[in-house]
Design an enzyme around this catalytic site. Sequence first.
Site, PDB file in Angstrom:
ATOM      1  N   LYS A 154      22.811  31.778  45.446  1.00  0.00           N
ATOM      2  CA  LYS A 154      21.791  32.141  43.995  1.00  0.00           C
ATOM      3  C   LYS A 154      21.464  31.738  44.037  1.00  0.00           C
ATOM      4  O   LYS A 154      20.945  30.781  43.073  1.00  0.00           O
ATOM      5  CB  LYS A 154      22.852  32.887  42.837  1.00  0.00           C
ATOM      6  CG  LYS A 154      24.309  33.767  43.457  1.00  0.00           C
ATOM      7  CD  LYS A 154      24.689  34.045  42.766  1.00  0.00           C
ATOM      8  CE  LYS A 154      26.545  35.350  43.092  1.00  0.00           C
ATOM      9  NZ  LYS A 154      27.485  35.082  42.077  1.00  0.00           N
ATOM     10  N   ARG A 168      37.419  42.636  39.770  1.00  0.00           N
ATOM     11  CA  ARG A 168      36.434  43.338  39.584  1.00  0.00           C
ATOM     12  C   ARG A 168      37.303  44.534  41.087  1.00  0.00           C
ATOM     13  O   ARG A 168      38.362  44.345  40.993  1.00  0.00           O
ATOM     14  CB  ARG A 168      35.188  43.969  39.457  1.00  0.00           C
ATOM     15  CG  ARG A 168      34.759  43.528  38.382  1.00  0.00           C
ATOM     16  CD  ARG A 168      33.492  42.901  38.777  1.00  0.00           C
ATOM     17  NE  ARG A 168      33.152  42.149  39.700  1.00  0.00           N
ATOM     18  CZ  ARG A 168      32.256  41.046  40.120  1.00  0.00           C
ATOM     19  NH1 ARG A 168      30.710  41.981  39.263  1.00  0.00           N
ATOM     20  NH2 ARG A 168      32.171  40.278  40.718  1.00  0.00           N
ATOM     21  N   SER A 227      26.175  40.892  37.571  1.00  0.00           N
ATOM     22  CA  SER A 227      24.909  40.307  36.700  1.00  0.00           C
ATOM     23  C   SER A 227      23.863  41.027  37.560  1.00  0.00           C
ATOM     24  O   SER A 227      22.735  41.028  37.786  1.00  0.00           O
ATOM     25  CB  SER A 227      24.630  38.673  36.907  1.00  0.00           C
ATOM     26  OG  SER A 227      25.685  38.392  35.810  1.00  0.00           O
ATOM     27  N   HIS A 276      31.654  39.639  31.700  1.00  0.00           N
ATOM     28  CA  HIS A 276      32.632  38.041  31.652  1.00  0.00           C
ATOM     29  C   HIS A 276      32.700  38.776  30.046  1.00  0.00           C
ATOM     30  O   HIS A 276      33.899  37.868  29.987  1.00  0.00           O
ATOM     31  CB  HIS A 276      31.193  37.870  31.709  1.00  0.00           C
ATOM     32  CG  HIS A 276      30.164  37.748  33.096  1.00  0.00           C
ATOM     33  ND1 HIS A 276      28.918  37.897  32.976  1.00  0.00           N
ATOM     34  CD2 HIS A 276      30.684  37.531  34.082  1.00  0.00           C
ATOM     35  CE1 HIS A 276      28.559  37.801  33.717  1.00  0.00           C
ATOM     36  NE2 HIS A 276      29.773  37.597  35.271  1.00  0.00           N
TER      37      HIS A 276
END
Length: 160
Positions: A41, A90, A128, A17
């Site tokens: 989430k 990514r 994460s 990040h």
Amino acid sequence: MDVAIYPGSFDPITFGHLNILERALDVFSEVTLLVAINPNKQSLFSREESMEMISEAIGDWPQARVDFHDGLTVDYARQHNIRTAVRGLRAVTDFEHEFAMALTNRSLWPDFDTVFLMTKAEYMYLSSSVVRQVAEMGGEISQFVPPCVSRHLRKKFGYA
Ligand code: ADP
């Protein structure tokens, strides 16, 4: 047009990040990291914990800020008259989801655009969730997250 928001769960913030933020600050004069609740989430950290870690992690960048919003990103953006979001890419697996979200946001507010920045190769597989898993099992995480986040993770999982 030279201010942007960088929305995300940041649960917790990682070097991936921060790499995107650093790149975004080369393009925009001010970037606000917007801690947004992702209803799909379950988050490990509270809003206060996330904001505290992010504040410490971005402390060296005066053009970076942190804020929280519980709702649609475009609503926050409209309220603050910010027309651009930054997101990181990514592997190609990010693409489908990011594309859908960017187009949905644009249909909610046609003036709103998303700018994608590509991460540094070494952070391509950093997420994460991977950091949370390694930390939970007591593994070394200092190469993935800043020291303040390592501290919080070790405390959370009882390795402090
Ligand atoms: P969200 O739940 O909104 O996807 P995340 O915190 O997981 O929130 O991610 C926020 C943004 O940061 C996304 O655009 C994601 O692709 C990007 N991101 C996450 N990890 C990395 C990384 N290692 N390198 C580059 N971008 C990343």
